[in-house]
Write an enzyme that holds these catalytic residues in place. Structure first.
Site, PDB file in Angstrom:
ATOM      1  N   GLU A 160      -2.314  32.302  30.608  1.00 35.66           N
ATOM      2  CA  GLU A 160      -2.329  33.661  30.093  1.00 35.66           C
ATOM      3  C   GLU A 160      -3.296  33.846  28.928  1.00 35.66           C
ATOM      4  OE1 GLU A 160       1.458  35.770  30.160  1.00 35.66           O
ATOM      5  OE2 GLU A 160       2.387  34.012  31.069  1.00 35.66           O
ATOM      6  N   ASP A 217       8.109  42.492  33.305  1.00 39.20           N
ATOM      7  CA  ASP A 217       7.684  41.180  32.835  1.00 39.20           C
ATOM      8  C   ASP A 217       8.465  40.832  31.564  1.00 39.20           C
ATOM      9  OD1 ASP A 217       6.280  38.781  32.641  1.00 39.20           O
ATOM     10  OD2 ASP A 217       4.350  39.707  33.084  1.00 39.20           O
TER      11      ASP A 217
END
Length: 624
Positions: free
Chosen positions: A515, A318
């Site tokens: 997020e 990521d």
């Protein structure tokens, strides 16, 4: 494609069977017969090319910077980069170019630089098209995955992914960081809406369907796009308070605390089915499992994913995730690559990464065999995509611009909206609304706002309020489109002016987020939205409340104040699908993919828990 764990039985029994099958298997999971070649079928070509590469060229293939961090586009050539991405909001720098043509020009320009390298190996270009090609103005925006989970319709999920793939390929992009196959177990998590359901059975079915839709029958097809199952493993199971943001307890990037049997039973099934359906890449989570960062967990990345599940694609970290493994960046590189990371997603550290990894190989801290394995995996995926086919260009097929955001594509999204709505309450048959009503008063900040309607990951990373989604239809406009010509449709954002109307429609919910910004300790609706509902209630008319949220929220008095209540989630650009159900042109069919708590004190709340007593159970949904 049939999963090796398929069976027909009740959900609880199926989960138990899956648990036993996965945990008890000593041998690698048998792979389903693929509709396209296995990635390993390209190994001979990949290894021929590998043999021609210098260490510097190999390391370059393992590096993926965000294009916004590149000091010069020519650095694609200088560092032999294997991939570039556009993170959320990372697109053309000139606002006048922030459109379909500008994006296509941007991607093609980077691809042209890759073709100038000694071996001319094309780029993989990645993007987060998580609910449509959501970075590009004019793209069709689909419901976020939580809404798709409520459809329970794998064929529809596949169809939506197919449309998204075509719009992604129209811009020259060939890699989509989707689907998310997390199993959110605590809805306070800011990424809840990115997952399909709290139930692993729903996730494993719909995640595999998305892979089939994105990648098609063959990855080399011009309408197919490489996919990425994320975020491996257990990101939906992090413990509340295991991480802090601004001194507040949170879940995103936190710690999943459970034994391996539980991790496999709850969080692994979506990876089993997506791997079996040929997913080309897997992205580890920022989060940890029992204190160990997933990005550096060799057991889960190499032993389980690559060896046991037989994953033949490559593992992409990521965004700057390897930075979390150690205070010393070079040590971060060493730990990540040795654990099984094949390509590293990063920002401005790409020159340092390339230098450090070459040094680590020369110092024998990272085996050359590990580098060769990683690059072989990357090359076999590029070969499967047809990127190394000398008979075709890796540049964008601009003929696809004609169908970008088309009426045909929007019709698919509209169907997805229709099937994703969940009717939670309908007293006195308030719904469906009569098209012949003399006056309908609409209120709420979400009624005429495509930014709120679409949520996070829309145009920008966090999303934002405002009508910045060209081609979309707001719920207010959809109501006006559907009511009779003789019906007066009035609107006030704060709910005033409803006196004398036949019925009121209030569209309230969460402001856009993504997020960690979306982690919430209380899940309450904003005060101003509740005031809007109170203003409408004063008019003494029947009230329909539409919730635009990325998860179940704490309703408080909202349930009692409404005559009808509809969970519309984050439906995307096609608000007409909401009106189709409100007026009865389509009947509500959606069923809750998450349990709906009475209060935040019940969380985490999942079907099967000993004290399971939700306001609305998993699978609930009224009809008319």
């Amino acid at each position: 494609m049939t999963s090796s764990f398929s069976c027909v039985c009740a959900a609880a029994g199926l989960i138990a069977a899956l648990c036993a099958a996965v945990i008890g298997a000593a041998d690698p999971v048998p792979k389903a017969e693929s509709r396209q070649k296995r990635f390993t079928d390209f190994d001979a070509q990949a290894k021929d090319l590998l043999a021609k590469m210098s260490l510097e060229e190999k390391v370059g293939q393992m590096c993926q910077p965000d294009q916004s961090a590149l000091k010069d586009p020519a650095d694609v050539e200088k560092y032999f980069l294997g991939s570039v991405l556009s993170g959320g909001g990372s697109g053309p720098k000139n606002k006048d170019d922030y459109n379909l043509k500008g994006w296509t020009d941007l991607v093609d320009n980077y691809q042209k630089h890759a073709l100038k390298t000694r071996l001319g190996i094309p780029l993989l270009y990645g993007v987060d098209a998580v609910h449509g090609h959501n970075n590009i103005p004019g793209a069709v925006i689909f419901p976020h995955n939580i809404g798709m989970g409520c459809t329970g319709d794998a064929e529809l999920v596949e169809k939506c992914a197919r449309v998204t793939a075509e719009e992604v390929r129209a811009t020259g992009i060939n890699w989509n960081f989707s689907p998310c196959v997390a199993v959110p177990r605590d809805i306070r998590w800011g990424r809840t809406y990115e997952g399909y359901s709290e139930d692993p059975e729903v996730v494993k079915s719909l995640g595999a369907a998305a892979v089939r839709g994105f990648q098609g029958d063959k990855l080399s097809d011009r309408l197919s796009v490489l996919t990425c199952a994320k975020h491996y493993l257990g990101d939906g199971g992090t413990a509340f308070g295991s991480i802090k943001r601004k001194d507040l307890p949170g879940l995103d990037q936190g710690d999943t605390r459970c034994d391996e049997a539980t991790l496999r039973r709850v969080h692994l099934p979506g990876y089993v089915t997506t791997v079996n359906d040929g997913v080309g890449t897997v992205m580890p989570s920022y989060s940890s499992w029992n204190g160990v960062k997933l990005t550096g967990d060799k057991h889960l990345l190499t032993d389980v994913l690559k060896k046991e599940l037989g994953f033949e694609g490559f593992v992409i970290s990521d965004y700057n995730a390897i930075d979390h493994l150690d205070k010393d960046y070079k040590k971060c590189v060493e730990k990540a690559i040795n654990a099984g990371i094949d390509m590293v997603m990063l920002t401005d550290k790409y020159p340092v990464f390339c230098k450090d990894l070459q040094e680590l190989v020369k110092e024998e801290k990272v085996p050359l065999a590990r580098i060769d394995d990683a690059v072989t995996r990357i090359l076999r995926v590029k070969l499967a995509l047809g990127l190394l086919d000398k008979e075709r260009s890796p540049l964008a097929d601009r003929a696809l611009h004609k169908s970008f955001g088309s009426a045909e594509h929007r019709a698919v999204a509209r169907q997805a909206v229709q099937k994703s709505l969940v009717l939670l309450k309908n007293e006195k048959k308030t719904l469906p609304l009569p098209k012949s009503a003399a006056r309908i008063h609409v209120a709420g900040v979400g009624a005429d706002d495509l930014g709120i309607q679409c949520g996070g990951w829309t145009t920008s990373w966090q999303g934002s309020p405002g009508n910045h989604v060209p081609g979309g239809t707001t719920i207010l406009t959809a109501i006006k489109n559907t009511a009779s010509r003789d019906t007066e449709v009035t609107f006030s954002k704060n709910g005033t002016g409803a006196d004398g109307a036949d019925v009121g429609v209030v569209v309230i919910g969460e402001k856009p987020y993504a997020e960690w910004e979306g982690d919430s300790a209380d899940l309450r609706l904003p005060k101003d939205q509740l005031e809007t509902l109170a203003n409408m209630k004063k008019a003494g008319i029947p009230l329909v409340v539409i919730l635009l949220t990325g998860r179940p929220v704490i309703l408080g008095d909202v349930l009692d104040q409404s005559d009808a209540l509809v969970a519309a989630w984050l439906p995307g650009s096609e608000g007409q699908g909401v009106a189709d159900v409100l007026f009865g042109d389509k009947k509500p069919t959606g069923k809750l993919s998450h349990s709906w708590p009475r209060s935040v004190s019940q969380l985490p709340l999942n079907a099967g828990d000993a004290k399971y007593d939700p306001l609305f159970k998993f699978g609930f949904g009224l009809v008319y």
